[in-house]
Design an enzyme around this catalytic site. Structure first.
Site, PDB file in Angstrom:
ATOM      1  N   SER A   8       0.836  -1.197   0.000  1.00 57.58           N
ATOM      2  CA  SER A   8       0.000   0.000   0.000  1.00 57.58           C
ATOM      3  C   SER A   8       0.870   1.247   0.000  1.00 57.58           C
ATOM      4  O   SER A   8       1.619   1.506   0.951  1.00 57.58           O
ATOM      5  CB  SER A   8      -0.914   0.016   1.225  1.00 57.58           C
ATOM      6  OG  SER A   8      -1.591   1.257   1.307  1.00 57.58           O
ATOM      7  N   MET A  37      -8.603   8.814  -0.763  1.00 54.73           N
ATOM      8  CA  MET A  37      -9.477   9.279   0.319  1.00 54.73           C
ATOM      9  C   MET A  37      -9.912  10.713   0.040  1.00 54.73           C
ATOM     10  O   MET A  37      -9.113  11.516  -0.463  1.00 54.73           O
ATOM     11  CB  MET A  37      -8.747   9.215   1.661  1.00 54.73           C
ATOM     12  CG  MET A  37      -8.149   7.862   1.995  1.00 54.73           C
ATOM     13  SD  MET A  37      -7.309   7.904   3.591  1.00 54.73           S
ATOM     14  CE  MET A  37      -6.453   6.312   3.555  1.00 54.73           C
ATOM     15  N   HIS A  66      -8.156   1.801  -4.572  1.00 56.56           N
ATOM     16  CA  HIS A  66      -9.191   1.636  -3.552  1.00 56.56           C
ATOM     17  C   HIS A  66      -9.832   2.992  -3.294  1.00 56.56           C
ATOM     18  O   HIS A  66      -9.215   3.869  -2.693  1.00 56.56           O
ATOM     19  CB  HIS A  66      -8.539   1.064  -2.289  1.00 56.56           C
ATOM     20  CG  HIS A  66      -9.463   0.879  -1.145  1.00 56.56           C
ATOM     21  ND1 HIS A  66      -9.014   0.596   0.131  1.00 56.56           N
ATOM     22  CD2 HIS A  66     -10.818   0.929  -1.054  1.00 56.56           C
ATOM     23  CE1 HIS A  66     -10.035   0.479   0.941  1.00 56.56           C
ATOM     24  NE2 HIS A  66     -11.137   0.688   0.245  1.00 56.56           N
TER      25      HIS A  66
END
Length: 222
Positions: A8, A37, A66
């Protein structure tokens, strides 16, 4: 089955991100996991499509993007266009997850649905036959460096059982707090893809860290 290791980049040094991407690639990573995010769905703000595009230029590895964002369907085309190979949308952020999955596939990427720790696997039962991957969060999304939530092991096992009983073909990805000390339990429960940030980018030797997460590669049981 050889487990897929996806470091990640949330835990990488963003001041030298391209170098970190190349280092993880040389160290034997299978994919690169990119956490997006928005400061709304989760408290923090990270990166957008231009940074994904820069990561894409620094590595040929699949980019596992993601989306921890509200209304992810607004941005699917931008992230796939920037180079996302896999796109995960949160079940909790989609009014109709099936529509987001169909759009990701139409754009040419692999489609994944992510579940927060509090969301049961059963909540996504209707979309499981249609996805390429189920991402189970083993920490609360939005922050790196958290400890693995042990109840995730039961969720992984449940997802694996549902996959077997329905003849579905989705991969099971687990993200959050995974280390060399707990990865064997995560894999034994049924995980195929291991996301690890601190365990890789916090190590002195990325290749050794990735190999420790991958475990046996000689065909012995995982």
């Amino acid at each position: 089955m050889r487990r897929t290791i996806a470091p990640s980049l949330l835990s990488a040094d963003f001041g030298r991100l391209a170098d970190e991407v190349r280092a993880a690639t040389r160290a034997g990573a299978d994919w690169l996991h990119v956490d997006v995010m928005d400061g709304h769905f989760v408290p923090n703000i990270t990166i957008g499509p231009p940074i994904v595009d820069a990561i894409r230029k620094a590595s040929t590895l699949p980019l596992d993007v993601h989306l921890m964002i509200t209304d992810p369907q607004r941005y699917l085309a931008a992230f796939v266009g920037a180079g996302a190979s896999w796109v995960s949308v949160h079940h909790e952020a989609c009014a109709v997850p099936r529509e987001a999955v169909a759009e990701i596939r139409a754009l040419g990427a692999h489609a994944s649905v992510a579940l927060n720790p509090e969301t049961p696997v059963a909540a996504a039962a209707d979309v499981l036959p249609e996805i390429d991957m189920l991402l189970l969060m083993s920490v609360h999304p939005g922050f790196g460096g958290q400890a693995f939530i042990p109840t995730t092991l039961a969720k992984i096992a449940e997802a694996a059982r549902l996959r077997a009983t329905t003849n579905a073909r989705f991969l099971i990805e687990v993200d959050g707090g995974i280390t060399a000390e707990n990865v064997e339990r995560v894999a034994a429960a049924g995980a195929d893809v291991i996301v690890a940030g601190t365990a890789v980018f916090g190590a002195d030797d990325y290749a050794s860290a990735i190999n420790a997460l991958r475990g046996p590669t000689d065909g012995s049981p995982r």
